[in-house]
Design a protein around this motif. Structure first.
Motif, PDB file in Angstrom:
ATOM      1  N   THR A 143      34.415  44.356  36.904  1.00  0.00           N
ATOM      2  CA  THR A 143      34.347  42.910  37.101  1.00  0.00           C
ATOM      3  C   THR A 143      34.884  42.155  35.891  1.00  0.00           C
ATOM      4  N   VAL A 144      34.434  42.515  34.693  1.00  0.00           N
ATOM      5  CA  VAL A 144      34.871  41.801  33.483  1.00  0.00           C
ATOM      6  C   VAL A 144      36.364  41.998  33.250  1.00  0.00           C
ATOM      7  N   THR A 145      36.861  43.217  33.403  1.00  0.00           N
ATOM      8  CA  THR A 145      38.293  43.463  33.203  1.00  0.00           C
ATOM      9  C   THR A 145      39.133  42.711  34.222  1.00  0.00           C
ATOM     10  N   THR A 146      38.676  42.690  35.472  1.00  0.00           N
ATOM     11  CA  THR A 146      39.410  41.961  36.517  1.00  0.00           C
ATOM     12  C   THR A 146      39.427  40.468  36.234  1.00  0.00           C
ATOM     13  N   ILE A 147      38.304  39.920  35.783  1.00  0.00           N
ATOM     14  CA  ILE A 147      38.256  38.490  35.473  1.00  0.00           C
ATOM     15  C   ILE A 147      39.223  38.154  34.343  1.00  0.00           C
ATOM     16  N   VAL A 148      39.213  38.959  33.281  1.00  0.00           N
ATOM     17  CA  VAL A 148      40.101  38.693  32.136  1.00  0.00           C
ATOM     18  C   VAL A 148      41.559  38.765  32.563  1.00  0.00           C
ATOM     19  N   LEU A 149      41.934  39.812  33.286  1.00  0.00           N
ATOM     20  CA  LEU A 149      43.325  39.953  33.721  1.00  0.00           C
ATOM     21  C   LEU A 149      43.724  38.827  34.670  1.00  0.00           C
ATOM     22  N   THR A 150      42.841  38.476  35.585  1.00  0.00           N
ATOM     23  CA  THR A 150      43.161  37.416  36.547  1.00  0.00           C
ATOM     24  C   THR A 150      43.330  36.076  35.855  1.00  0.00           C
ATOM     25  N   VAL A 151      42.427  35.735  34.952  1.00  0.00           N
ATOM     26  CA  VAL A 151      42.514  34.455  34.250  1.00  0.00           C
ATOM     27  C   VAL A 151      43.783  34.388  33.403  1.00  0.00           C
ATOM     28  N   VAL A 152      44.073  35.439  32.660  1.00  0.00           N
ATOM     29  CA  VAL A 152      45.248  35.429  31.781  1.00  0.00           C
ATOM     30  C   VAL A 152      46.535  35.370  32.591  1.00  0.00           C
ATOM     31  N   LEU A 153      46.683  36.254  33.566  1.00  0.00           N
ATOM     32  CA  LEU A 153      47.933  36.320  34.330  1.00  0.00           C
ATOM     33  C   LEU A 153      48.141  35.082  35.199  1.00  0.00           C
ATOM     34  N   SER A 154      47.087  34.617  35.856  1.00  0.00           N
ATOM     35  CA  SER A 154      47.237  33.445  36.726  1.00  0.00           C
ATOM     36  C   SER A 154      47.503  32.184  35.922  1.00  0.00           C
ATOM     37  N   LEU A 161      39.646  27.193  34.684  1.00  0.00           N
ATOM     38  CA  LEU A 161      39.391  28.558  34.222  1.00  0.00           C
ATOM     39  C   LEU A 161      38.009  29.034  34.663  1.00  0.00           C
ATOM     40  N   ALA A 162      37.010  28.146  34.577  1.00  0.00           N
ATOM     41  CA  ALA A 162      35.662  28.506  35.016  1.00  0.00           C
ATOM     42  C   ALA A 162      35.623  28.769  36.516  1.00  0.00           C
ATOM     43  N   ALA A 163      36.335  27.951  37.290  1.00  0.00           N
ATOM     44  CA  ALA A 163      36.366  28.154  38.740  1.00  0.00           C
ATOM     45  C   ALA A 163      37.056  29.464  39.091  1.00  0.00           C
ATOM     46  N   VAL A 164      38.154  29.776  38.404  1.00  0.00           N
ATOM     47  CA  VAL A 164      38.867  31.027  38.663  1.00  0.00           C
ATOM     48  C   VAL A 164      37.973  32.221  38.327  1.00  0.00           C
ATOM     49  N   ALA A 165      37.263  32.153  37.204  1.00  0.00           N
ATOM     50  CA  ALA A 165      36.379  33.256  36.818  1.00  0.00           C
ATOM     51  C   ALA A 165      35.281  33.463  37.853  1.00  0.00           C
ATOM     52  N   ALA A 166      34.689  32.369  38.339  1.00  0.00           N
ATOM     53  CA  ALA A 166      33.616  32.489  39.333  1.00  0.00           C
ATOM     54  C   ALA A 166      34.151  33.000  40.667  1.00  0.00           C
ATOM     55  N   LEU A 167      35.297  32.492  41.094  1.00  0.00           N
ATOM     56  CA  LEU A 167      35.885  32.953  42.345  1.00  0.00           C
ATOM     57  C   LEU A 167      36.265  34.427  42.282  1.00  0.00           C
ATOM     58  N   THR A 168      36.642  34.893  41.106  1.00  0.00           N
ATOM     59  CA  THR A 168      36.999  36.300  40.946  1.00  0.00           C
ATOM     60  C   THR A 168      35.769  37.181  40.906  1.00  0.00           C
ATOM     61  N   MET A 169      34.725  36.706  40.249  1.00  0.00           N
ATOM     62  CA  MET A 169      33.534  37.535  40.043  1.00  0.00           C
ATOM     63  C   MET A 169      32.818  37.859  41.348  1.00  0.00           C
ATOM     64  N   LEU A 181      17.969  46.604  46.259  1.00  0.00           N
ATOM     65  CA  LEU A 181      18.643  45.380  46.716  1.00  0.00           C
ATOM     66  C   LEU A 181      18.483  44.256  45.695  1.00  0.00           C
ATOM     67  N   THR A 182      17.310  44.161  45.079  1.00  0.00           N
ATOM     68  CA  THR A 182      17.078  43.133  44.061  1.00  0.00           C
ATOM     69  C   THR A 182      17.964  43.352  42.849  1.00  0.00           C
ATOM     70  N   LEU A 183      18.035  44.585  42.385  1.00  0.00           N
ATOM     71  CA  LEU A 183      18.871  44.882  41.219  1.00  0.00           C
ATOM     72  C   LEU A 183      20.339  44.609  41.490  1.00  0.00           C
ATOM     73  N   GLY A 184      20.748  44.776  42.735  1.00  0.00           N
ATOM     74  CA  GLY A 184      22.140  44.497  43.070  1.00  0.00           C
ATOM     75  C   GLY A 184      22.462  43.020  43.181  1.00  0.00           C
ATOM     76  N   ALA A 185      21.458  42.198  43.532  1.00  0.00           N
ATOM     77  CA  ALA A 185      21.704  40.772  43.767  1.00  0.00           C
ATOM     78  C   ALA A 185      21.364  39.881  42.583  1.00  0.00           C
ATOM     79  N   VAL A 186      20.397  40.298  41.761  1.00  0.00           N
ATOM     80  CA  VAL A 186      19.916  39.438  40.677  1.00  0.00           C
ATOM     81  C   VAL A 186      21.018  39.024  39.704  1.00  0.00           C
ATOM     82  N   PRO A 187      21.915  39.931  39.254  1.00  0.00           N
ATOM     83  CA  PRO A 187      22.964  39.482  38.319  1.00  0.00           C
ATOM     84  C   PRO A 187      23.815  38.346  38.859  1.00  0.00           C
ATOM     85  N   LEU A 188      24.187  38.407  40.132  1.00  0.00           N
ATOM     86  CA  LEU A 188      24.995  37.330  40.707  1.00  0.00           C
ATOM     87  C   LEU A 188      24.201  36.031  40.781  1.00  0.00           C
TER      88      LEU A 188
END
Length: 291
Positions: A94-105, A211-219, A263-270
């Motif tokens: 997730t973090v690597t995808t966000i960084v690459l998406t924000v920089v490249l886009s 940039l914040a919107a792109v990061a959230a949409l990617t995450m 299920l809680t552990l999977g949803a709580v971070p988001l």
């Protein structure tokens, strides 16, 4: 000299408030209803994950008490599951995808706005087309590509696919923000001898909501996706949280405390991330699409 009358601004503020009409009450009631409808199931899952199995069936809507409170479900998740590895893999992807998406886009959007070349309109149209075409239609070519590159069952395969999936909407959104940057600011920077990269860094703070919107949409779609982790990275050491939860559901179907804990552990971070950055996300997204 008499003291200033401090009641006037308060009175004016009271006069400026809108009256509580029937229409306004109905709108707020509907909004509260939909908030409860959206948050209610999540709260029920979290509450029941902290109870014993008899307490879950005896009172699914009751809060945990000293008699019914239990963390055994979470203990079984971490001892019998693979959640630490799953979280690590999801964070890396997730973090690597966000960084690459924000920089490249961001770089692509800046180039599309600044450089008036013949292919600019065609490239912009291709990015819009990429939003409309679901990437899952190309699953078989993606598998063949990853096999040819020897990236099958690796986190790198997920990162490349997710970055390609996120760039079209990210570029489209960032283009709308760069178009609002004053041309005089960029021309003044160039006249002062700034290079194109330096000009880009000068205008970048003006598009921070984008940039914040792109990061959230990617995450959100990357963290929640099940399709590509199941196909491109199914092994135990490369499983993401979503895939780990799905397999945990099948493995511990009768262990309801552990199931709800997973299920809680999977949803709580988001939920936590969206709660912390909801203002930036909504502001960036609404302003970007309204321009």
């Amino acid at each position: 000299m008499s003291a200033p009358d401090l009641t006037i601004p308060v009175a004016r503020r009271r006069q400026d408030r809108e009256p509580w009409t029937l229409e306004r009450i109905i709108v707020h009631a509907l909004l509260i209803f939909f908030v409860v409808l959206a948050i209610g199931p999540v709260l029920i899952v979290i509450i029941n994950s902290l109870k014993t199995t008899p307490a879950i069936f005896g009172g699914p809507f009751d809060l945990p008490t000293a008699k019914t409170f239990s963390l055994e479900g979470y203990k079984r998740v971490f001892t019998r599951g693979n959640f630490i590895v799953n979280y690590r893999n999801s964070l890396i992807v997730t973090v690597t995808t966000i960084v690459l998406t924000v920089v490249l886009s961001t770089l692509a959007a800046f180039a599309l706005v600044e450089y008036r070349v013949r292919l600019a309109s065609l490239l912009g149209g291709l990015f819009v087309l990429g939003i409309m075409l679901p990437i899952r239609l190309g699953t078989i070519p993606l598998i063949q590509m990853m096999l040819a590159w020897k990236l099958m069952d690796t986190l790198a395969a997920l990162i490349l696919v997710y970055t390609a999936m996120s760039i079209p909407i990210a570029v489209t959104l960032m283009v709308t923000y760069f178009r609002t940057v004053p041309t005089d600011l960029k021309e003044a920077a160039r006249m002062d001898g700034a290079s194109e990269l330096r000009t880009f860094w000068i205008v970048l703070p003006l598009v921070r909501p984008g940039l914040a919107a792109v990061a959230a949409l990617t995450m959100l779609p990357v963290w929640n996706d099940l399709w590509f982790p199941l196909i491109l990275a199914p092994s135990r050491q490369n499983q993401t949280v979503t895939l780990g939860v799905q397999q945990f559901v099948g493995q511990f179907m009768n262990d309801y405390p552990a199931l709800l804990a997973a299920l809680t552990l999977g949803a709580v971070p988001l939920v936590l991330l969206f709660t912390l950055f909801s203002r930036q996300f909504i502001s960036g997204l609404s302003k970007g699409y309204s321009k």
